[in-house]
Design an enzyme around this catalytic site. Structure first.
Site, mmCIF file in Angstrom:
data_model
loop_
_atom_site.group_PDB
_atom_site.id
_atom_site.type_symbol
_atom_site.label_atom_id
_atom_site.label_comp_id
_atom_site.label_asym_id
_atom_site.label_seq_id
_atom_site.Cartn_x
_atom_site.Cartn_y
_atom_site.Cartn_z
ATOM 1 N N ASP A 1 -23.341 -141.654 -1.694
ATOM 2 C CA ASP A 1 -23.054 -140.283 -2.115
ATOM 3 C C ASP A 1 -23.679 -140.090 -3.502
ATOM 4 O OD1 ASP A 1 -22.003 -138.022 -3.240
ATOM 5 O OD2 ASP A 1 -19.911 -138.470 -2.761
ATOM 6 N N LYS B 1 -26.010 -129.004 -7.618
ATOM 7 C CA LYS B 1 -25.749 -129.883 -8.761
ATOM 8 C C LYS B 1 -27.059 -130.354 -9.397
ATOM 9 C CE LYS B 1 -21.123 -131.558 -7.870
ATOM 10 N NZ LYS B 1 -20.585 -130.974 -6.660
ATOM 11 N N CYS C 1 -10.807 -133.049 -6.987
ATOM 12 C CA CYS C 1 -10.952 -133.441 -5.574
ATOM 13 C C CYS C 1 -10.901 -134.958 -5.403
ATOM 14 C CB CYS C 1 -12.220 -132.873 -4.946
ATOM 15 S SG CYS C 1 -12.233 -131.100 -4.862
#
Lengths: 411, 140
Positions: A205, A231, A369
């Site tokens: 990731d 991002k 998150c």
């Protein structure tokens, strides 16, 4: 390449001019944007590119014989090549998705179809929900087991436990390259090679690393890599899934629809080859083209200089934050990027975030998150300052002043 | 005769008009938060929790002489201050008046940015809770 000849050394004040939003004021004060971990801002070049696409080039891709369709397809596929070059892949290995979450879900569904009951998926204790929940759903569907490599108090992975968690039962190790909450940079290459030695595939990731460091999938040798466009200075709603070509060809498709097929009859459908096999339906064409443009923009910068500037900012931020009494860092890994989570005494992150906002400073507050990580540290959330190369030392000084003022008001 | 909801709203607006800058305003909100009549620890239960807030907020509603009486608590002091203003305006009012009230003071005192339904402090959630408690009484 030509731009290499014209490249100028990184100059943050010049680069800031490329990002119109950085000239904005918030509550009458100059914006200090320290929420880059949530989303980065866009250079004018990217904004203009979207405009140009819709004004001059728009049509559906991979379809028509007419001029505009061919033009749209050409710029769309050129962007794929740009993305591939940026991460050291080939263009057939780049699948466009909605974002990191969509990319992870694609693998959870597609690769997940190859799993058997009792197989294991390994993640780590510092994963974003997007790298937890798809695997939980998969494990429920296929009766597999989800294992979690623990995180130590200092915010690094407990590598002494890796051999216990990474076994021949592990079919996939999916982990975050850089923690969005702790800023920890995980030793990706080492972990990937350990996983491969056990016969497991690896999904990396890269949502929080792609904008902070050079990423090369060949060097890392990851099987899959996921990141989001927004991002990395591109728009929202576009992301990338990299997958090794042979592996991706062997997997079943994720979604069915147009573009992903070779030939359809009511009896049977044959699928397109990579990468279109994983791009069902009309894609986010303008997003793809704008992502390509964002990477073109990065390529036009002295990127090494930009990363060095950012590293210096991260160190400057940490050292100045240490001078504030009762500040506690959440995550003190030796290898961190320019993201810093912290708490001050028993003040609630929401209160600090609200008062910082009043002073023009944008930070993120909350659980980011990563609720299981918050549970481990037994905290409601943190305040997170996450920097990008367009931030300055002067902004950090102003942030520290604003933070001190907020603490004073709340105490 | 106790004051009406709108009289109380106007009072709050008047008080806030005295502040020159954001710091004075938030200092006041923080002080209000510190003075909020707190809900008993034992009553901080799941059913009194308002979801959608970045800090946990609990609200307790009671009825005294046909009027609603609210107490609350939150982990965040600014959230406590804001809910304290809401309680000041809506406590000791009849359920009927609470349900039909229009809370214009929030915009007037410059807290409208907290009103976005997605705003993490859940001011909308707090207002909805106070009103739904009043509505429950009306339905009885």
């Amino acid at each position: 390449m030509l731009y290499l000849c014209t490249m100028v050394p990184f100059d943050v004040l010049r680069v800031r001019q490329d990002f119109p939003i950085l000239q904005e004021t918030v509550h009458g004060k100059p914006l200090i944007y320290f929420d880059n971990g949530a989303s980065s801002q866009k250079p004018q070049q990217v904004i203009d590119r979207i405009n140009h696409y819709y004004a001059k080039e728009h049509s559906n891709v991979h379809r028509g014989v007419h001029h505009l369709s061919a033009k749209a397809t050409e710029v769309y596929e050129a962007a794929r090549k740009t993305v591939a070059d940026f991460v050291g892949a080939t263009h057939e290995e780049i699948v466009f998705t909605k974002g990191t979450t969509d990319a992870i879900n694609t693998i959870a569904f597609s690769f997940g179809e190859t799993l058997k009951p009792g197989d294991e998926i390994l993640i780590t204790g510092m994963e974003h929900h997007s790298n937890i929940v798809p695997w939980q759903m998969l494990c429920e569907r296929k009766r597999c087991n989800l294992k979690v490599l623990p995180v130590l108090e200092n915010g690094t992975l407990d590598l002494s436990e890796i051999d216990r968690f990474l076994t021949e039962k592990t079919k996939l190790f999916s982990f975050v390259h850089v923690s969005n909450t702790l800023g920890t940079v995980n030793p990706a290459k080492e972990l990937i090679s350990k996983a491969h030695a056990m016969g497991a595939k690896v999904l990396l990731d890269a949502a929080q690393s792609i904008q902070h460091m050079p990423i090369n999938v060949q060097e890392l040798d990851c099987d899959f890599l996921a990141f989001s466009g927004h991002k990395v200075f591109a728009p929202t709603g576009i992301g990338v899934l990299y997958g090794k070509k042979d592996l991706m060809e062997s997997l079943p498709p994720y979604q069915g629809g147009g573009d992903m097929i070779e030939y359809v009859t009511f009896e049977k459908t044959t699928y397109n080859s990579m990468p279109l096999k994983f791009e069902a339906g009309t894609p986010n064409i303008s997003g793809v083209i704008a992502l390509g443009e964002a990477l073109n923009y990065l390529n036009s910068l002295d990127l090494q200089g930009a990363f060095q500037h950012e590293e210096a900012l991260g160190k400057y931020l940490r050292s100045h934050m240490r001078e504030i009494p009762k500040v506690r860092f959440i995550g003190e890994a030796p290898e961190t990027c320019s993201t810093l989570s912290f708490l001050v005494d028993d003040l609630h992150p929401f209160d600090l975030g609200t008062l910082l906002d009043q002073q023009g400073v944008a930070v993120r507050t909350g659980h980011h998150c990563t609720q299981p990580l918050m549970q481990q540290f037994n905290i409601p959330g943190t305040v997170r300052a996450s920097l990008a190369f367009y931030n300055t030392h002067e902004e950090i000084d102003r942030f520290i002043t604003a933070l001190n003022r907020s603490i004073q008001l709340l105490s | 005769m106790s004051k009406s909801i709108n009289e109380l709203q106007d009072e709050v607006i008047e008080e806030f008009a005295l502040f020159d800058d954001w710091m004075e305003k938030y200092e006041y909100i923080i002080d209000l938060g510190k003075d909020l009549p707190l809900i008993e620890e034992a009553k901080k239960t799941e059913d009194r929790l308002i979801h959608g807030c970045q800090s946990r907020v609990w609200v307790e509603a009671e009825v005294l002489d046909d009027r609603m009486c609210f107490t609350a608590d939150s982990e965040a002091i600014i959230t406590k201050g804001i809910i304290s203003l809401l309680i000041r305006v809506l406590s000791n009012q009849t359920p009927e008046n609470i349900v039909k009230s229009e809370l214009y003071f929030i915009g007037e005192i410059g807290l409208q940015e907290h009103l976005s339904p997605t705003r993490a402090n859940g001011l909308v959630g707090m207002i909805n809770r106070l009103k739904s408690e009043a509505l429950k009484q009306l339905a009885k």
